[in-house]
Design a protein around this motif. Structure first.
Motif, PDB file in Angstrom:
ATOM      1  N   GLU A 153       0.970  -1.245  -0.048  1.00 15.60           N
ATOM      2  CA  GLU A 153       0.013  -0.066  -0.046  1.00 15.60           C
ATOM      3  C   GLU A 153       0.780   1.299   0.335  1.00 15.60           C
ATOM      4  OE1 GLU A 153      -3.228   0.164  -0.394  1.00 15.60           O
ATOM      5  OE2 GLU A 153      -3.597  -1.829  -0.194  1.00 15.60           O
ATOM      6  N   THR A 154       1.755   1.199  -0.867  1.00 17.45           N
ATOM      7  CA  THR A 154       2.836   2.346  -0.904  1.00 17.45           C
ATOM      8  C   THR A 154       2.463   3.405  -2.000  1.00 17.45           C
ATOM      9  OG1 THR A 154       4.490   1.191   0.075  1.00 17.45           O
ATOM     10  CG2 THR A 154       4.973   3.333  -1.061  1.00 17.45           C
ATOM     11  N   ILE A 155       2.018   4.573  -2.030  1.00 15.83           N
ATOM     12  CA  ILE A 155       1.780   5.456  -3.035  1.00 15.83           C
ATOM     13  C   ILE A 155       2.964   6.508  -3.537  1.00 15.83           C
ATOM     14  CG2 ILE A 155       0.399   7.189  -4.066  1.00 15.83           C
ATOM     15  CD1 ILE A 155      -1.151   4.712  -3.955  1.00 15.83           C
ATOM     16  N   TRP A 156       3.590   6.502  -4.544  1.00 18.00           N
ATOM     17  CA  TRP A 156       4.685   7.449  -4.802  1.00 18.00           C
ATOM     18  C   TRP A 156       3.953   8.648  -5.635  1.00 18.00           C
ATOM     19  CZ3 TRP A 156       9.708   6.337  -3.357  1.00 18.00           C
ATOM     20  CH2 TRP A 156       9.854   4.997  -3.033  1.00 18.00           C
ATOM     21  N   ILE A 157       4.353   9.648  -5.243  1.00 14.82           N
ATOM     22  CA  ILE A 157       3.818  10.872  -5.734  1.00 14.82           C
ATOM     23  C   ILE A 157       4.992  12.086  -6.168  1.00 14.82           C
ATOM     24  CG2 ILE A 157       2.111  12.745  -5.412  1.00 14.82           C
ATOM     25  CD1 ILE A 157       0.451  11.351  -3.615  1.00 14.82           C
ATOM     26  N   ASP A 158       4.774  12.713  -7.130  1.00 17.25           N
ATOM     27  CA  ASP A 158       5.834  13.618  -7.541  1.00 17.25           C
ATOM     28  C   ASP A 158       5.346  14.881  -6.924  1.00 17.25           C
ATOM     29  OD1 ASP A 158       7.282  15.644  -8.860  1.00 17.25           O
ATOM     30  OD2 ASP A 158       7.221  14.630 -10.653  1.00 17.25           O
ATOM     31  N   ALA A 159       6.453  15.304  -6.044  1.00 17.05           N
ATOM     32  CA  ALA A 159       6.139  16.377  -4.916  1.00 17.05           C
ATOM     33  C   ALA A 159       5.926  17.742  -5.733  1.00 17.05           C
ATOM     34  CB  ALA A 159       7.056  16.489  -3.938  1.00 17.05           C
ATOM     35  N   SER A 160       6.284  17.899  -6.927  1.00 20.84           N
ATOM     36  CA  SER A 160       6.269  19.108  -7.901  1.00 20.84           C
ATOM     37  C   SER A 160       4.779  19.069  -8.602  1.00 20.84           C
ATOM     38  CB  SER A 160       7.092  19.088  -8.846  1.00 20.84           C
ATOM     39  OG  SER A 160       6.890  18.063  -9.762  1.00 20.84           O
ATOM     40  N   VAL A 161       3.834  18.197  -8.289  1.00 17.54           N
ATOM     41  CA  VAL A 161       2.510  17.906  -8.906  1.00 17.54           C
ATOM     42  C   VAL A 161       1.799  18.601  -7.749  1.00 17.54           C
ATOM     43  CG1 VAL A 161       0.576  16.432  -9.726  1.00 17.54           C
ATOM     44  CG2 VAL A 161       2.918  16.340 -10.397  1.00 17.54           C
ATOM     45  N   LEU A 162       0.837  19.418  -8.263  1.00 19.61           N
ATOM     46  CA  LEU A 162      -0.379  20.134  -7.092  1.00 19.61           C
ATOM     47  C   LEU A 162      -1.662  19.096  -7.391  1.00 19.61           C
ATOM     48  CD1 LEU A 162       0.261  23.701  -8.094  1.00 19.61           C
ATOM     49  CD2 LEU A 162       1.011  22.521  -5.874  1.00 19.61           C
ATOM     50  N   PRO A 163      -2.359  18.979  -6.049  1.00 20.82           N
ATOM     51  CA  PRO A 163      -3.120  17.880  -5.946  1.00 20.82           C
ATOM     52  C   PRO A 163      -4.657  18.475  -6.176  1.00 20.82           C
ATOM     53  CG  PRO A 163      -2.543  18.761  -3.760  1.00 20.82           C
ATOM     54  CD  PRO A 163      -1.526  19.110  -4.630  1.00 20.82           C
ATOM     55  N   ASN A 164      -5.563  17.903  -6.823  1.00 18.54           N
ATOM     56  CA  ASN A 164      -6.823  18.585  -7.106  1.00 18.54           C
ATOM     57  C   ASN A 164      -7.752  17.049  -6.853  1.00 18.54           C
ATOM     58  OD1 ASN A 164      -7.234  16.941  -9.714  1.00 18.54           O
ATOM     59  ND2 ASN A 164      -6.007  18.665 -10.459  1.00 18.54           N
ATOM     60  N   GLU A 165      -9.204  17.482  -6.823  1.00 18.38           N
ATOM     61  CA  GLU A 165     -10.012  16.387  -6.363  1.00 18.38           C
ATOM     62  C   GLU A 165     -10.332  15.357  -7.464  1.00 18.38           C
ATOM     63  OE1 GLU A 165     -11.621  15.788  -3.746  1.00 18.38           O
ATOM     64  OE2 GLU A 165     -11.057  17.643  -2.855  1.00 18.38           O
ATOM     65  N   LEU A 166      -9.851  15.389  -8.839  1.00 20.84           N
ATOM     66  CA  LEU A 166      -9.745  14.495  -9.927  1.00 20.84           C
ATOM     67  C   LEU A 166      -8.528  13.618  -9.636  1.00 20.84           C
ATOM     68  CD1 LEU A 166     -10.825  13.279 -12.537  1.00 20.84           C
ATOM     69  CD2 LEU A 166      -9.863  15.041 -13.933  1.00 20.84           C
ATOM     70  N   LEU A 167      -7.391  14.189  -9.650  1.00 21.35           N
ATOM     71  CA  LEU A 167      -6.180  13.598  -9.351  1.00 21.35           C
ATOM     72  C   LEU A 167      -6.200  12.483  -8.331  1.00 21.35           C
ATOM     73  CD1 LEU A 167      -3.228  12.980 -10.266  1.00 21.35           C
ATOM     74  CD2 LEU A 167      -2.725  14.966  -9.096  1.00 21.35           C
ATOM     75  N   LEU A 168      -6.916  13.067  -7.112  1.00 23.69           N
ATOM     76  CA  LEU A 168      -6.950  12.396  -5.910  1.00 23.69           C
ATOM     77  C   LEU A 168      -7.816  11.127  -6.229  1.00 23.69           C
ATOM     78  CD1 LEU A 168      -7.574  14.882  -2.898  1.00 23.69           C
ATOM     79  CD2 LEU A 168      -5.337  13.825  -3.575  1.00 23.69           C
ATOM     80  N   THR A 169      -8.915  11.155  -6.915  1.00 23.81           N
ATOM     81  CA  THR A 169      -9.710  10.031  -7.326  1.00 23.81           C
ATOM     82  C   THR A 169      -8.955   9.073  -8.006  1.00 23.81           C
ATOM     83  OG1 THR A 169     -11.959  11.467  -7.355  1.00 23.81           O
ATOM     84  CG2 THR A 169     -11.763   9.462  -8.269  1.00 23.81           C
ATOM     85  N   GLN A 170      -8.233   9.554  -9.103  1.00 24.43           N
ATOM     86  CA  GLN A 170      -7.456   8.641 -10.062  1.00 24.43           C
ATOM     87  C   GLN A 170      -6.415   8.094  -8.981  1.00 24.43           C
ATOM     88  OE1 GLN A 170      -6.359  11.940 -12.469  1.00 24.43           O
ATOM     89  NE2 GLN A 170      -7.431  10.883 -14.272  1.00 24.43           N
ATOM     90  N   ILE A 171      -5.747   8.728  -8.117  1.00 21.02           N
ATOM     91  CA  ILE A 171      -4.543   7.994  -7.384  1.00 21.02           C
ATOM     92  C   ILE A 171      -5.286   6.808  -6.399  1.00 21.02           C
ATOM     93  CG2 ILE A 171      -3.254   8.411  -5.489  1.00 21.02           C
ATOM     94  CD1 ILE A 171      -2.530  11.130  -6.645  1.00 21.02           C
TER      95      ILE A 171
END
Length: 394
Positions: free
Chosen positions: A71-89
């Protein structure tokens, strides 16, 4: 679920801000990158950065990799979150990832913390899903260009389902429904105009009397706006900052001071910086033409638009009455002084602006003097990082 925020493969393009800290520690809007992702995901996150910086940050438990791998999620820190991206993740399966034109955005996989190489992300995932319009910042000046919008979105995130402290009766308020005051904040006899954007006053922050502030604006923990200051929209002060004079569309990431008269505009200031009394930056050419600023990552000048003031790395200071040129780039641990309009490209560890190098031991001593003013000092790890940067000219 473990969440790991990793520095992008182009982290050097974000120098000098990325020279001394991980991208996840960048503060703008009302939050650091790390705080923003943790609030939106409701999960604790870890930081994966360049090897010479990694000792600054807690590493997840790697004695039993199986306990975090599934259950490890890797996220590029230079990407800004939004609700659509959160759902996709959240919909990612093991081995799945999200990609855009710049590379990995986020992925779920079972490799260990120390295996990961952000320059070779395709090796870790079996199913790549192409997405469009992921919002990233790839250069330091993009932070001030997007800060207005980020303050607005952070304000909604930070204040959701919460009630502001009462607005003091002595404060001149315009647009009260877009002003949020945290517990312990102090403000009297100032003007807050939130009709142009929300205003957030953080815990134990202070707005001194006579100051006028237009939103969108945010001030962090224990920071201060001094008397009779004029603050325009798009401005963020991180924790333990001091602002004064005239400031517009500027980010101060934390522990930095611009306490006196003078102008700071369209700028990004790192941590533990100081702008002396009367110092100002130009943010617009006399011709009103396109500004080019030096990119430390590209080692070349880049066109950035019509407005750009100064980008300043951590631990740098500007002497009183300094005139900073349009589109100035100042490196890490610089002592900036000189006559006339100063050069717009000042490398790390500069002493003055005529090519003299700051002695490392003196620089460390001076930084500790400044840290001492806020009751802090350099850690051994921070000193080692400064020595590394000095030796390797990072």
């Amino acid at each position: 679920m473990a969440v790991i925020l990793f520095d992008p493969p182009y982290r050097n393009l974000l120098a000098p801000l990325s020279t001394t800290k991980a991208v996840a520690q960048f503060y703008f809007g009302l939050l650091s990158v790390k705080e923003r992702w943790e609030l939106m995901l409701n999960e604790v996150s870890y930081i994966h950065t360049a090897p010479y910086l990694q000792d600054l940050y807690t590493v997840p438990n790697i004695t039993n990799e199986a306990s975090i791998s599934e259950e490890t999620i890797w996220i590029d820190a230079s990407v800004l979150p939004n609700e659509l991206l959160l759902t996709q993740i959240k919909q990612l399966g093991i081995g799945d990832c999200l990609m855009d034109e710049f590379g990995l955005v986020a992925g779920k996989s079972n490799f260990s913390f120390h295996e990961f190489d952000p320059a070779n992300t395709a090796a870790y995932f079996t199913q790549a899903n192409k997405i469009e319009h992921a919002l990233r910042f790839r250069f330091p000046w993009e932070i001030m260009q997007m800060n207005d919008a980020i303050i607005r979105s952070d304000y909604e995130l930070v204040t959701a389902n919460r009630t502001s402290q009462p607005l003091p009766s002595s404060v001149n308020i315009i647009g009260a429904n877009q002003i949020f005051i945290e517990e312990g904040a102090k403000l009297q006899f100032c003007t807050l105009n939130a009709t142009t954007g929300p205003i957030y006053i953080g815990h134990k922050a202070e707005i001194m009397e006579g100051s006028c502030i237009r939103g969108p604006f945010g001030i962090g923990y224990n920071s201060v706006i001094k008397m009779n200051s004029r603050i325009y929209g798009g401005t963020s002060l991180g924790p333990y900052c001091m602002g004064g004079g005239e400031i517009k569309n500027a980010v101060m990431m934390g522990y930095s001071n611009k306490a006196h008269d003078g102008y700071l505009g369209d700028a990004v200031i790192g941590e533990w910086c100081n702008l002396g009394a009367g110092s100002s930056n130009s943010n617009l050419k006399n011709s009103a033409g396109t500004i080019k600023i030096f990119s430390m990552g590209l080692n070349d000048y880049v066109a950035v638009g019509q407005k750009c003031g100064v980008i300043m790395g951590d631990y740098s200071r500007v002497a009183i009455n300094s005139s900073l040129n349009t589109g100035s780039m100042i490196g890490v641990s610089c002592n900036v002084f000189g006559e006339g309009l100063l050069h717009n490209n000042i490398p790390h560890f500069s002493f003055g602006v005529k090519g003299k190098q700051y002695d490392l031991n003196t620089a460390i001593k001076d930084i500790n003097n400044w840290k001492g003013l806020k009751g802090m000092e350099l850690s051994t790890t921070e000193i080692n990082i400064l020595q590394y940067i000095f030796t390797n000219n990072k």
